[in-house]
Every structure is written in C-alpha cells, then in structure tokens.
Design a protein around this motif. Structure first.
Motif, PDB file in Angstrom:
ATOM      1  N   ARG A  87      74.155  38.689  82.008  1.00  0.00           N
ATOM      2  CA  ARG A  87      73.557  37.398  81.673  1.00  0.00           C
ATOM      3  C   ARG A  87      72.626  36.931  82.795  1.00  0.00           C
ATOM      4  O   ARG A  87      71.508  36.475  82.546  1.00  0.00           O
ATOM      5  CB  ARG A  87      74.692  36.387  81.464  1.00  0.00           C
ATOM      6  CG  ARG A  87      74.281  35.020  81.051  1.00  0.00           C
ATOM      7  CD  ARG A  87      75.494  34.140  80.817  1.00  0.00           C
ATOM      8  NE  ARG A  87      76.223  33.882  82.062  1.00  0.00           N
ATOM      9  CZ  ARG A  87      77.263  33.035  82.166  1.00  0.00           C
ATOM     10  NH1 ARG A  87      77.698  32.395  81.092  1.00  0.00           N
ATOM     11  NH2 ARG A  87      77.866  32.853  83.311  1.00  0.00           N
ATOM     12  N   MET A 134      82.763  32.596  84.249  1.00  0.00           N
ATOM     13  CA  MET A 134      82.190  31.485  83.481  1.00  0.00           C
ATOM     14  C   MET A 134      81.278  31.928  82.349  1.00  0.00           C
ATOM     15  O   MET A 134      80.224  31.341  82.125  1.00  0.00           O
ATOM     16  CB  MET A 134      81.401  30.535  84.395  1.00  0.00           C
ATOM     17  CG  MET A 134      82.276  29.775  85.358  1.00  0.00           C
ATOM     18  SD  MET A 134      81.358  28.392  86.029  1.00  0.00           S
ATOM     19  CE  MET A 134      82.411  27.907  87.358  1.00  0.00           C
ATOM     20  N   ILE A 135      81.677  32.963  81.638  1.00  0.00           N
ATOM     21  CA  ILE A 135      80.906  33.304  80.438  1.00  0.00           C
ATOM     22  C   ILE A 135      81.202  32.240  79.387  1.00  0.00           C
ATOM     23  O   ILE A 135      82.156  31.479  79.529  1.00  0.00           O
ATOM     24  CB  ILE A 135      81.247  34.710  79.929  1.00  0.00           C
ATOM     25  CG1 ILE A 135      82.760  34.834  79.737  1.00  0.00           C
ATOM     26  CG2 ILE A 135      80.783  35.784  80.881  1.00  0.00           C
ATOM     27  CD1 ILE A 135      83.176  35.036  78.368  1.00  0.00           C
ATOM     28  N   PHE A 136      80.362  32.165  78.366  1.00  0.00           N
ATOM     29  CA  PHE A 136      80.596  31.184  77.312  1.00  0.00           C
ATOM     30  C   PHE A 136      81.523  31.812  76.272  1.00  0.00           C
ATOM     31  O   PHE A 136      81.104  32.720  75.553  1.00  0.00           O
ATOM     32  CB  PHE A 136      79.275  30.742  76.685  1.00  0.00           C
ATOM     33  CG  PHE A 136      78.322  30.169  77.692  1.00  0.00           C
ATOM     34  CD1 PHE A 136      78.614  28.975  78.334  1.00  0.00           C
ATOM     35  CD2 PHE A 136      77.149  30.826  78.016  1.00  0.00           C
ATOM     36  CE1 PHE A 136      77.751  28.443  79.283  1.00  0.00           C
ATOM     37  CE2 PHE A 136      76.274  30.307  78.962  1.00  0.00           C
ATOM     38  CZ  PHE A 136      76.583  29.109  79.594  1.00  0.00           C
ATOM     39  N   PRO A 137      82.787  31.350  76.201  1.00  0.00           N
ATOM     40  CA  PRO A 137      83.782  32.076  75.389  1.00  0.00           C
ATOM     41  C   PRO A 137      83.491  32.065  73.891  1.00  0.00           C
ATOM     42  O   PRO A 137      83.844  33.003  73.196  1.00  0.00           O
ATOM     43  CB  PRO A 137      85.098  31.332  75.697  1.00  0.00           C
ATOM     44  CG  PRO A 137      84.693  30.002  76.228  1.00  0.00           C
ATOM     45  CD  PRO A 137      83.372  30.198  76.895  1.00  0.00           C
ATOM     46  N   ARG A 138      82.839  31.007  73.393  1.00  0.00           N
ATOM     47  CA  ARG A 138      82.584  30.929  71.948  1.00  0.00           C
ATOM     48  C   ARG A 138      81.114  31.138  71.605  1.00  0.00           C
ATOM     49  O   ARG A 138      80.628  30.649  70.604  1.00  0.00           O
ATOM     50  CB  ARG A 138      83.134  29.612  71.392  1.00  0.00           C
ATOM     51  CG  ARG A 138      84.649  29.701  71.097  1.00  0.00           C
ATOM     52  CD  ARG A 138      85.308  28.348  70.982  1.00  0.00           C
ATOM     53  NE  ARG A 138      85.516  27.783  72.299  1.00  0.00           N
ATOM     54  CZ  ARG A 138      84.921  26.681  72.766  1.00  0.00           C
ATOM     55  NH1 ARG A 138      84.117  26.003  72.024  1.00  0.00           N
ATOM     56  NH2 ARG A 138      85.182  26.253  73.996  1.00  0.00           N
ATOM     57  N   LEU A 139      80.409  31.841  72.474  1.00  0.00           N
ATOM     58  CA  LEU A 139      79.104  32.373  72.090  1.00  0.00           C
ATOM     59  C   LEU A 139      79.278  33.883  72.030  1.00  0.00           C
ATOM     60  O   LEU A 139      80.110  34.442  72.744  1.00  0.00           O
ATOM     61  CB  LEU A 139      78.029  32.041  73.127  1.00  0.00           C
ATOM     62  CG  LEU A 139      77.657  30.574  73.370  1.00  0.00           C
ATOM     63  CD1 LEU A 139      76.431  30.507  74.280  1.00  0.00           C
ATOM     64  CD2 LEU A 139      77.377  29.836  72.084  1.00  0.00           C
ATOM     65  N   GLN A 194      72.759  32.876  89.834  1.00  0.00           N
ATOM     66  CA  GLN A 194      74.114  33.064  90.335  1.00  0.00           C
ATOM     67  C   GLN A 194      75.047  33.586  89.248  1.00  0.00           C
ATOM     68  O   GLN A 194      74.978  33.160  88.099  1.00  0.00           O
ATOM     69  CB  GLN A 194      74.652  31.718  90.857  1.00  0.00           C
ATOM     70  CG  GLN A 194      76.021  31.879  91.482  1.00  0.00           C
ATOM     71  CD  GLN A 194      76.658  30.580  91.960  1.00  0.00           C
ATOM     72  OE1 GLN A 194      77.861  30.455  91.939  1.00  0.00           O
ATOM     73  NE2 GLN A 194      75.853  29.630  92.397  1.00  0.00           N
ATOM     74  N   GLU A 233      74.374  36.143  72.490  1.00  0.00           N
ATOM     75  CA  GLU A 233      73.973  34.760  72.786  1.00  0.00           C
ATOM     76  C   GLU A 233      74.184  34.438  74.261  1.00  0.00           C
ATOM     77  O   GLU A 233      73.371  33.746  74.879  1.00  0.00           O
ATOM     78  CB  GLU A 233      74.767  33.768  71.923  1.00  0.00           C
ATOM     79  CG  GLU A 233      74.310  33.706  70.479  1.00  0.00           C
ATOM     80  CD  GLU A 233      75.237  32.840  69.607  1.00  0.00           C
ATOM     81  OE1 GLU A 233      74.742  32.296  68.615  1.00  0.00           O
ATOM     82  OE2 GLU A 233      76.442  32.717  69.912  1.00  0.00           O
ATOM     83  N   MET A 251      71.250  33.215  76.807  1.00  0.00           N
ATOM     84  CA  MET A 251      71.310  32.003  77.618  1.00  0.00           C
ATOM     85  C   MET A 251      70.891  32.298  79.057  1.00  0.00           C
ATOM     86  O   MET A 251      70.343  31.449  79.750  1.00  0.00           O
ATOM     87  CB  MET A 251      72.713  31.401  77.586  1.00  0.00           C
ATOM     88  CG  MET A 251      73.023  30.606  76.337  1.00  0.00           C
ATOM     89  SD  MET A 251      71.991  29.113  76.148  1.00  0.00           S
ATOM     90  CE  MET A 251      70.795  29.659  74.947  1.00  0.00           C
ATOM     91  N   GLY A 305      84.709  35.272  74.684  1.00  0.00           N
ATOM     92  CA  GLY A 305      86.101  35.050  75.068  1.00  0.00           C
ATOM     93  C   GLY A 305      87.040  36.161  74.642  1.00  0.00           C
ATOM     94  O   GLY A 305      88.184  36.207  75.097  1.00  0.00           O
ATOM     95  N   THR A 306      86.581  37.060  73.759  1.00  0.00           N
ATOM     96  CA  THR A 306      87.465  38.139  73.310  1.00  0.00           C
ATOM     97  C   THR A 306      87.351  39.370  74.207  1.00  0.00           C
ATOM     98  O   THR A 306      88.075  40.343  74.009  1.00  0.00           O
ATOM     99  CB  THR A 306      87.142  38.565  71.865  1.00  0.00           C
ATOM    100  OG1 THR A 306      85.828  39.133  71.847  1.00  0.00           O
ATOM    101  CG2 THR A 306      87.200  37.392  70.905  1.00  0.00           C
ATOM    102  N   LEU A 307      86.448  39.336  75.192  1.00  0.00           N
ATOM    103  CA  LEU A 307      86.290  40.507  76.053  1.00  0.00           C
ATOM    104  C   LEU A 307      87.392  40.566  77.110  1.00  0.00           C
ATOM    105  O   LEU A 307      87.984  39.550  77.460  1.00  0.00           O
ATOM    106  CB  LEU A 307      84.938  40.454  76.769  1.00  0.00           C
ATOM    107  CG  LEU A 307      83.667  40.361  75.926  1.00  0.00           C
ATOM    108  CD1 LEU A 307      82.459  40.498  76.822  1.00  0.00           C
ATOM    109  CD2 LEU A 307      83.642  41.410  74.846  1.00  0.00           C
ATOM    110  N   SER A 308      87.625  41.759  77.625  1.00  0.00           N
ATOM    111  CA  SER A 308      88.572  41.902  78.738  1.00  0.00           C
ATOM    112  C   SER A 308      87.932  41.350  80.005  1.00  0.00           C
ATOM    113  O   SER A 308      86.728  41.088  80.050  1.00  0.00           O
ATOM    114  CB  SER A 308      88.903  43.377  78.940  1.00  0.00           C
ATOM    115  OG  SER A 308      87.790  44.029  79.524  1.00  0.00           O
ATOM    116  N   GLY A 309      88.741  41.186  81.049  1.00  0.00           N
ATOM    117  CA  GLY A 309      88.227  40.637  82.303  1.00  0.00           C
ATOM    118  C   GLY A 309      87.040  41.410  82.850  1.00  0.00           C
ATOM    119  O   GLY A 309      86.033  40.828  83.260  1.00  0.00           O
TER     120      GLY A 309
END
Lengths: 294, 235
Positions: B147, B86-91, B80, B95, B99, B133-137
């Motif tokens: 992912r 819900m990406i992992f902002p600090r990976l 899903q 990474e 995952m 977390g630094t990517l745009s929407g």
C-alpha cells in the motif's frame, strides 16, 4: 387493510432510511451522533418552501435546498464539531444537542413557529391520484415519486461510497483515521464530504415528509431525528445498508403498530423496537460486533 | 535526503523526543533501534507530520517539512508503513492498495505500480478481492508495505515490520525491503529486532528515551559491545 399498511409503512420507512444514512455515515467517520441532523432534515423542507415561494419549479427548488443544506451540514461540522475533534466525546455530543436547539430556534425566527402547509400549487395535480390499485390497496402517485426518488438516491449513495475514490477514502477513514491520514487523505475534507452527503439526503427526506403530510414546522426534526437514529441503531450504527434496512423496518413496524394497536402508540412502537434491539442485538442487523482481528 | 535537526515532540505534557537529530542519504537503508518507549514510533510520526515537533527542523530534499500537513508530506514523497500495519480491515486488498495511491492522478502509473506490488507479493494478487482483515499477519504486513509503495515514495518509513511475525516470514519481508531499496527507494527502518535490522541496514542509530546515544555504520554497531549486550542479547 394489512397490505395498505405495508404500502404506507414502506413509504415512511424509505424516508426514515434517507435520514438514517446521515446519522450512520457521520457516526462511521467521527463516532459522533449528530443530534442536529433532524434539524438539517427540517431545513430541507423549509428551504424548499422558500425556493418555491420565490417562483422556482419543484425539482429545482429541491435541488437548491439540497445544496444549501449540504453546505449547512458542512458548516455545522466546521464550526461546532471540528474544534472538538480531540476533546472527550461527550463534549461533541452536548454541542450537537446545542446545535439542534439553535437551528430549531433559527427556523422559528425565519419562518415562524406555526406549522406551514406544503405549497400545493407547486405539485402536479395528479400527485394525490391513485397510480395503482389492487382490490383494496391504493398507491398514490406521490408515493411512487417517493419510492423512486428515495431508491434512486440510495442506489446513488451506495455507488458513491463503494466505487468512487472519495467514497473509498470515507470507508478507510471510518476504519482507521491514522492510517487514512498516513495515506495522504485529507481527513477534514473527507469528513466535510460525509456531512454534505448525509445532509443532502436528509433534506430530500424533509421535503418528502412535508409533501406527504402537507405540513412543516420548526420542531419536526426532533421526532423524525430520534426515529431515524433508532433506525440507524436497528440496522447497525455505522453501516449504510443497515441504516436503509433499519429505516424500512421501522417505518413498517410503526405503521402496523398504529394500525393494529392504536394510532397514539405509533411513536411508542418505534421506541419499543429500539429498546428491544439494544437489549437483544446491540450491534443491529448489519452491525459488526466489536471484536475484530487487528 | 532527509535531515532531522534537534526535534522536540510532545504528547500533551509528556515529552517523547528530546533534541533528536538524524540524517539519511538517498539510496540508504538506515535503521533506528531502541527499546520500547524510546521514541522510535514518535520519530516516524514526527517526520510524517502526524505529531509535528514543537521545536527543531526537518528538511526533505532541501525543503522544510516539519510544519506541513501529512497530506503534503506524502505528496512530497515520504510514506510510512505504521506499526501494527494498520491496514483497512473492511476494504479489499485492491482497495487498500489504491488508498496508498490516493494522491496520485496518473492512473496508468498506479495500475503499473499495483502490478509491481503483485509481483513482489504474489499472495496479494490471489487475495486482491478479499477483505484486508481476513489476511494473516504476514500477509497484512505485505499489504501494508504494498500500500505504501503505491504512493511511489522516495523515502519509505517502516515501523516494526517484523512485529508478531514468524521468523521465516520476517526473513521474507526483510528480503523484500532490500529489494525495494535496490529499486531506488530510501528506507528508514525502525526495529526492535536489532539483529535483523542491522544486517540489512547501511547505517544505524540507537535511541534511548528520546535521545540518540550511538550512531554509525551498521556493521560497527553489530560489533559494538554496548549494542551487543543491550539490544542483541549477546555476550
């Protein structure tokens, strides 16, 4: 004098750091302050003692104690915290305090409530000897052993967290549990792994403290636990490098406070540092502020 | 490929799905449209085993999966892309992708699929060492889809991939979805942007407060007067 305090404070600080990483990692994955973590540290000392009295050499005794406390940490989570995963956070927090009291009393039943000395015969004789001496500063071999062990463990821990598949899953889980589950990550297994890792580190800290101060007692985990928790908050709860930094900073602050103000103020300094951090920088040295792009 | 039969799903005492049934054939793009709160996300979460249904059955490739753990469901081939990405902002981006392939043991295959994702979304290759977390929407949506692809799914569940994205980005994402489908991945697409969803889907279902009210070929739904007025804002 000042330099000697720094050396002693650094030793203590590394030990706090080893305990603090356990608090911070568990907080990272399940947002629980595991108040029983101080007892895990205490059990590390006593289990090592028991292994030594069965005739095992020190390194093997420590290794076995580490594995046993790691297992106890996992059991603690499975028995006490896992059933409360979806419950309000306060329930788990109170359970943690309950487990702390339970483990303290269990240790009193097994080993008695009086302080026990660390078995000196298990330590090499040169441990108490100075290894390095610059004019007024002395570093003992035991301190060197503590430095090397603590630093090696922390480097190892960082490698596990940043380079391995399970370590990356741990970080992913800490950032978004639902997303981690949707990746097929077995959430409970990763939480167990976190408890095992943190508990093993805490156990080694317990051994080192009991060796350094030549004493262990069932309630020793309380104060050490509170201070290590303060160190974790100081570094930014949830951040592993933060906990390491916070531990060292707290150890040095405390030793300097004891040396320059007065020795009974030792613990007061630790609490004062924690209060100041909470007032002026609640997210700690390396903590994140709460606002974040989704 | 997937058959959902009469499922009832609850959040505590609140019933979110009331006897929902749907069917997806291999190779299709099926869309589930409906208003806010109709139960679209719950349907996907029920299929993924995050909020398992209390009653009813879900079979995937002939196997009952409604009682299985999310881990098992992912390993069987259902992945899903959740609502809100819900990406992992600090990976890092890399990474995050790895995952997605968490359960896979074939390192070479994972490498190849990572490369394939970089081909689909070249911007992710440029940003692979950057924190998610630094990517745009839009980039985060690409990362979330990439992912999921790393799990090499047979069935891809997409929850509101157009949410909060600029129209051009949405178009790009929808083209990629068609491309993924053309590569042999079956897609269940949940959307509020019914227009876009029905244009790329083969079939569609309309969901209202936990029940299906309409179903049919996407073209028919696009021309259905009720759908046109309620979901497309036309006529």
């Amino acid at each position: 004098m000042f330099e000697q305090q720094l050396v002693n404070g650094f030793t203590l600080g590394l030990i706090y750091a080893l305990i603090a990483v356990g608090y911070t990692m568990v907080y990272g994955v399940i947002e629980l302050i595991n108040f029983a973590h101080g007892e895990i540290y205490m059990l590390g000392a006593f289990l090592t003692l028991s292994c030594i009295s069965m005739g095992l050499p020190l390194p093997l005794a420590v290794l076995l104690a580490m594995l046993a406390t790691a297992a106890i940490g996992v059991l603690l989570d499975v028995v006490a915290y896992r059933p409360l995963r979806e419950a309000p956070r306060l329930a788990a927090l109170i359970t943690a305090i309950g487990m702390s009291i339970f483990l303290q009393n269990l240790a009193m039943i097994i080993w008695g409530s009086r302080p026990l000395p660390f078995p000196r015969q298990a330590l090499p004789a040169f441990f108490a000897e100075p290894a390095l001496r610059f004019s007024e500063v002395t570093v003992t071999w035991m301190q060197i052993v503590i430095y090397v062990t603590a630093l090696a463990l922390m480097v190892g821990l960082n490698l596990v967290i940043t380079k391995t598949r399970t370590g990356t899953a741990m970080r992913a889980l800490a950032q978004n549990r639902t997303a981690a589950a949707l990746m097929g990550i077995n959430v409970n297994r990763v939480i167990s792994f976190t408890f095992a890792l943190g508990s093993g580190m805490g156990a080694v800290a317990g051994v080192m403290v009991s060796m350094y101060y030549n004493t262990m007692y069932p309630t020793m985990g309380y104060l050490a636990g509170v201070k290590a928790f303060a160190a974790a908050v100081l570094g930014g709860i949830g951040s592993v490098p933060g906990a390491m930094l916070g531990g060292v900073a707290l150890g040095i602050a405390e030793t300097l406070g004891a040396g320059y103000i007065s020795s009974p103020y030792r613990d007061g300094v630790a609490y004062a540092v924690m209060i100041l951090v909470i007032i002026f920088r609640p997210s700690g040295f390396l903590g994140r502020s709460m606002v974040e792009k989704a | 490929m997937l058959e959902v039969r009469d499922i009832h799903t609850f959040y505590g005492n609140i019933q979110a799905l009331r006897g929902l049934s749907l069917r997806i054939e291999a190779g299709e793009i099926v869309t589930l449209i409906g208003a806010n709160g109709a139960g679209k996300t719950t349907t996907l979460m029920s299929i993924s085993g995050v909020t398992p249904p209390k009653q009813g059955s879900i079979t995937f490739l002939g196997q009952e999966v409604s009682r299985l753990s999310t881990e098992r469901i992912v390993s069987l081939g259902i992945t899903q892309v959740p609502e809100g990405r819900m990406i992992f902002p600090r990976l890092t981006v890399k990474e995050n992708l790895l995952m997605g392939g968490y359960l896979r043991r074939d390192k070479a295959g994972v490498r190849a699929d990572e490369e394939r994702v970089y081909e689909l979304f070249p911007v992710l290759r440029e940003r692979r060492a950057q924190m998610g977390g630094t990517l745009s929407g839009g980039e985060q949506q690409m990362l979330a889809i990439g992912r999921a692809l790393l799990a090499r799914p047979k069935l891809l569940l997409l929850d509101e991939p157009s949410l909060g994205l600029a129209p051009l980005v949405v178009e790009n994402i929808f083209e990629i979805i068609q491309q993924i489908n053309a590569d042999g991945v079956t897609v269940l697409l949940v959307e509020q942007n019914a227009q876009m969803a029905l244009q790329i889907a083969h079939r569609g279902y309309v969901l209202e407060t936990g029940r299906l009210t309409l179903e049919g070929p996407a073209k028919d739904l696009l021309n259905d007067p009720k759908v046109r007025s309620a979901y497309l804002g036309l006529d």
